[in-house]
Design a protein around this motif. Structure first.
Motif, PDB file in Angstrom:
ATOM      1  N   THR A  58       9.749   0.123   4.598  1.00 29.17           N
ATOM      2  CA  THR A  58       9.643   0.615   3.234  1.00 29.17           C
ATOM      3  C   THR A  58      10.509   1.854   3.068  1.00 29.17           C
ATOM      4  N   SER A  59      10.725   2.248   1.842  1.00 23.73           N
ATOM      5  CA  SER A  59      11.389   3.509   1.545  1.00 23.73           C
ATOM      6  C   SER A  59      10.320   4.561   1.289  1.00 23.73           C
ATOM      7  N   MET A  94       0.838  -1.191   0.000  1.00 20.36           N
ATOM      8  CA  MET A  94       0.000   0.000   0.000  1.00 20.36           C
ATOM      9  C   MET A  94       0.878   1.248   0.000  1.00 20.36           C
ATOM     10  N   PRO A  95       0.588   2.201  -0.867  1.00 18.95           N
ATOM     11  CA  PRO A  95       1.383   3.430  -0.874  1.00 18.95           C
ATOM     12  C   PRO A  95       1.177   4.222   0.420  1.00 18.95           C
ATOM     13  N   LEU A  96       2.208   4.942   0.800  1.00 16.41           N
ATOM     14  CA  LEU A  96       2.220   5.695   2.046  1.00 16.41           C
ATOM     15  C   LEU A  96       2.187   7.187   1.749  1.00 16.41           C
ATOM     16  N   ILE A  97       1.435   7.938   2.553  1.00 13.19           N
ATOM     17  CA  ILE A  97       1.422   9.393   2.495  1.00 13.19           C
ATOM     18  C   ILE A  97       1.797   9.883   3.887  1.00 13.19           C
ATOM     19  N   PRO A 136       3.117   2.315  -8.516  1.00 12.66           N
ATOM     20  CA  PRO A 136       3.146   2.372  -7.065  1.00 12.66           C
ATOM     21  C   PRO A 136       4.305   3.241  -6.581  1.00 12.66           C
ATOM     22  N   GLN A 137       4.060   3.934  -5.490  1.00 11.54           N
ATOM     23  CA  GLN A 137       5.104   4.790  -4.917  1.00 11.54           C
ATOM     24  C   GLN A 137       6.113   3.958  -4.197  1.00 11.54           C
ATOM     25  N   TYR A 184      -4.414   4.077   0.607  1.00 12.04           N
ATOM     26  CA  TYR A 184      -3.212   4.756   1.082  1.00 12.04           C
ATOM     27  C   TYR A 184      -3.061   4.548   2.585  1.00 12.04           C
ATOM     28  N   GLN A 185      -1.828   4.322   3.026  1.00 13.17           N
ATOM     29  CA  GLN A 185      -1.523   4.312   4.451  1.00 13.17           C
ATOM     30  C   GLN A 185      -1.134   5.732   4.829  1.00 13.17           C
ATOM     31  N   LEU A 186      -1.681   6.214   5.941  1.00 14.57           N
ATOM     32  CA  LEU A 186      -1.429   7.580   6.375  1.00 14.57           C
ATOM     33  C   LEU A 186      -0.547   7.573   7.609  1.00 14.57           C
TER      34      LEU A 186
END
Length: 189
Positions: free
Chosen positions: A116-117, A1-4, A188-189, A44-46
């Motif tokens: 993650t990076s 999951m992409p992170l913000i 994906p980010q 998105y993961q916040l």
């Protein structure tokens, strides 16, 4: 999951004074909670990264801070979303710590926690130090005009920083969320 990664004061909640010291003082920016929930529901993961020198200055204690964060989490959950993590620096500028933005310690901890990076992820803030830490971790800096954002934008106009040219600017977190949900990244980010 992409992170913000989100700054807290001035992005999620209104910046009513230099320090938010109680649950009663913590008031969301209109639309910010719904924006966070919508991003969460979209996958998105916040993660929140916030300087909280009020702890070092004795303006609030850890119980006060935890109560504020419990309120934030509950509001996002009530709106159908989730906050994946809240990370804070409890130090003052005089402590010269690694975790106080614009230093990268908070983002380093987020990377370790999520394994993650943060390379390429969005970092949303209202102050120059938020944008600077985003660049230091190779994130995509996003400026919102709430909180100190309008002042920060004027500062960037008056004293351009070549590294920050092209920084995305939005009126608020809700507008950023709407943009991102309508224009998801192609990879994906």
């Amino acid at each position: 999951m992409p992170l913000i990664v989100l700054d807290r004061d001035g992005v999620i909640n209104q910046q009513t004074s230099d320090h938010i010291t109680s649950v009663e003082e913590w008031v969301p920016v209109p639309g910010s909670i719904e924006a966070m929930a919508a991003l969460s529901r979209a996958g998105y993961q916040l993660a929140i990264a916030t300087n909280q020198d009020g702890l070092a200055l004795g303006l609030l204690d850890l119980d006060d801070l935890e109560a504020i964060h419990a309120k934030l989490r509950a509001l996002v959950e009530d709106a159908g979303g989730e906050v994946a993590g809240i990370f804070y620096c409890p130090h003052s500028d005089e402590d010269h710590c690694r975790c106080r933005k614009p230093k990268t310690g908070l983002l380093d901890v987020i990377e370790a926690e999520f394994d993650t990076s943060l390379h390429g992820c969005y970092m949303v803030g209202d102050r120059l130090k938020d944008l600077q830490v985003a660049l230091a971790k190779d994130c995509q800096p996003v400026l919102v005009k709430t909180g100190h954002g309008t002042e920060t934008l004027q500062q960037l106009i008056d004293e351009p920083d070549e590294r920050l040219i092209g920084t995305a600017v939005f009126d608020n977190l809700a507008q950023f969320s709407q943009f991102l949900l309508q224009n998801p990244p192609s990879s994906p980010q």
